[in-house]
Design a protein around this motif. Structure first.
Motif, PDB file in Angstrom:
ATOM      1  N   GLU A  85       0.897  -1.266  -0.150  1.00 37.21           N
ATOM      2  CA  GLU A  85      -0.120   0.103   0.074  1.00 37.21           C
ATOM      3  C   GLU A  85       0.634   1.239   0.056  1.00 37.21           C
ATOM      4  N   LEU A  86       1.843   1.239   0.625  1.00 37.88           N
ATOM      5  CA  LEU A  86       2.855   2.470   0.819  1.00 37.88           C
ATOM      6  C   LEU A  86       3.420   2.505  -0.776  1.00 37.88           C
ATOM      7  N   GLY A  87       3.601   1.563  -1.292  1.00 40.56           N
ATOM      8  CA  GLY A  87       4.517   1.571  -2.478  1.00 40.56           C
ATOM      9  C   GLY A  87       3.371   2.154  -3.626  1.00 40.56           C
ATOM     10  N   HIS A 146       5.798   7.598   7.526  1.00 38.95           N
ATOM     11  CA  HIS A 146       6.697   6.830   6.378  1.00 38.95           C
ATOM     12  C   HIS A 146       6.335   7.070   5.043  1.00 38.95           C
ATOM     13  N   LEU A 147       5.143   7.691   4.840  1.00 33.93           N
ATOM     14  CA  LEU A 147       4.473   8.066   3.584  1.00 33.93           C
ATOM     15  C   LEU A 147       5.284   9.317   3.380  1.00 33.93           C
ATOM     16  N   GLU A 148       5.123  10.271   3.972  1.00 32.84           N
ATOM     17  CA  GLU A 148       5.710  11.676   3.867  1.00 32.84           C
ATOM     18  C   GLU A 148       6.920  11.667   3.726  1.00 32.84           C
ATOM     19  N   ARG A 149       8.054  10.567   4.403  1.00 31.94           N
ATOM     20  CA  ARG A 149       9.383  10.708   4.276  1.00 31.94           C
ATOM     21  C   ARG A 149       9.626  10.030   2.994  1.00 31.94           C
ATOM     22  N   LEU A 150       8.874   8.767   2.478  1.00 31.04           N
ATOM     23  CA  LEU A 150       9.334   8.547   1.411  1.00 31.04           C
ATOM     24  C   LEU A 150       8.716   9.104   0.264  1.00 31.04           C
ATOM     25  N   ALA A 151       7.850   9.825   0.181  1.00 31.69           N
ATOM     26  CA  ALA A 151       7.551  10.927  -0.789  1.00 31.69           C
ATOM     27  C   ALA A 151       8.639  11.971  -0.868  1.00 31.69           C
ATOM     28  N   PHE A 152       9.143  12.381   0.023  1.00 33.29           N
ATOM     29  CA  PHE A 152      10.254  13.349   0.216  1.00 33.29           C
ATOM     30  C   PHE A 152      11.505  12.566  -0.725  1.00 33.29           C
ATOM     31  N   VAL A 153      11.791  11.487  -0.150  1.00 31.84           N
ATOM     32  CA  VAL A 153      12.826  10.689  -0.934  1.00 31.84           C
ATOM     33  C   VAL A 153      12.753  10.635  -2.411  1.00 31.84           C
ATOM     34  N   ARG A 154      11.551  10.210  -2.709  1.00 30.81           N
ATOM     35  CA  ARG A 154      11.022  10.013  -4.075  1.00 30.81           C
ATOM     36  C   ARG A 154      11.558  11.351  -5.060  1.00 30.81           C
ATOM     37  N   HIS A 155      11.108  12.484  -4.486  1.00 29.79           N
ATOM     38  CA  HIS A 155      11.247  13.745  -4.921  1.00 29.79           C
ATOM     39  C   HIS A 155      12.417  13.873  -5.121  1.00 29.79           C
ATOM     40  N   ASN A 173       1.318 -10.139  13.264  1.00 30.72           N
ATOM     41  CA  ASN A 173       1.399 -11.155  12.266  1.00 30.72           C
ATOM     42  C   ASN A 173       2.787 -11.095  11.548  1.00 30.72           C
ATOM     43  N   GLY A 174       3.538 -10.074  12.167  1.00 29.51           N
ATOM     44  CA  GLY A 174       4.907  -9.869  11.728  1.00 29.51           C
ATOM     45  C   GLY A 174       4.897  -8.939  10.253  1.00 29.51           C
ATOM     46  N   TYR A 175       3.874  -8.389   9.759  1.00 30.69           N
ATOM     47  CA  TYR A 175       4.097  -7.788   8.454  1.00 30.69           C
ATOM     48  C   TYR A 175       4.362  -6.181   9.128  1.00 30.69           C
ATOM     49  N   ARG A 176       5.082  -5.681   8.295  1.00 34.80           N
ATOM     50  CA  ARG A 176       5.508  -4.161   8.408  1.00 34.80           C
ATOM     51  C   ARG A 176       4.211  -3.145   8.485  1.00 34.80           C
ATOM     52  N   ASP A 177       4.140  -2.423   9.357  1.00 32.96           N
ATOM     53  CA  ASP A 177       3.151  -1.521   9.585  1.00 32.96           C
ATOM     54  C   ASP A 177       3.676   0.045   9.319  1.00 32.96           C
ATOM     55  N   TYR A 178       3.339   0.523   8.038  1.00 31.75           N
ATOM     56  CA  TYR A 178       3.797   1.949   7.879  1.00 31.75           C
ATOM     57  C   TYR A 178       2.722   2.861   8.404  1.00 31.75           C
ATOM     58  N   THR A 179       3.374   4.025   8.549  1.00 27.14           N
ATOM     59  CA  THR A 179       2.452   5.188   9.107  1.00 27.14           C
ATOM     60  C   THR A 179       2.374   6.271   8.036  1.00 27.14           C
ATOM     61  N   ALA A 180       1.630   7.354   8.425  1.00 28.48           N
ATOM     62  CA  ALA A 180       1.734   8.504   7.619  1.00 28.48           C
ATOM     63  C   ALA A 180       3.085   9.157   7.462  1.00 28.48           C
TER      64      ALA A 180
END
Length: 142
Positions: free
Chosen positions: A5-7, A43-52, A34-41
């Motif tokens: 979903e983050l991707g 993470h979304l903001e930081r990843l958008a920064f990195v992507r930009h 259940n061991g899945y990664r649980d990303y937050t808003a």
């Protein structure tokens, strides 16, 4: 949210997100029961920064530094200015290189009108000559 979903939200491939985590660009997310990664808003903001930043073709080391500066914005913008100035210099150098390449290709293209018999192509002749180390009429220095 899960990594998929983050991707989807950022347009970043799952493997790239994992790589960014490994490289320290993204903090490790909490894990659900259940061991899945649980990303937050965040993470979304930081990843958008990195992507930009990556879209601006900034090296990962510069992106890391910008993230560090963003995380601790107590200082002035001098470090940020230096990073952007260095990237601008790299882009300008590539532009110069691309303009020289364009000149070479234009010169090479001028060697052939497209109206000739088989084996008489000026472009192919020049490319073969250049491959054999002979002087190429298309070579233009910047």
């Amino acid at each position: 949210m899960r990594i998929k979903e983050l991707g989807q939200a950022t347009g970043v491939e799952v493997e790239t997100i994992r790589f960014y985590e490994k490289e320290g660009l993204l903090p490790a997310p909490a894990r659900s029961d259940n061991g899945y990664r649980d990303y937050t808003a965040a993470h979304l903001e930081r990843l958008a920064f990195v992507r930009h930043c990556r879209a601006l073709d900034m090296p990962l080391s510069d992106v890391k530094r910008l993230l560090d500066l963003s995380d601790a914005p107590a200082g002035d913008c001098a470090d940020v200015d230096r990073l952007v100035d260095a990237q601008l210099a790299r882009v300008r150098a590539r532009l110069q290189s691309m303009q020289a390449l364009e000149k070479q290709l234009v010169q090479l293209r001028s060697l052939c009108s497209g109206e000739h018999g088989q084996g008489e192509c000026g472009i192919l002749h020049e490319l073969v000559a250049a491959a054999h180390g002979e002087a190429c009429a298309c070579h233009v220095t910047a």
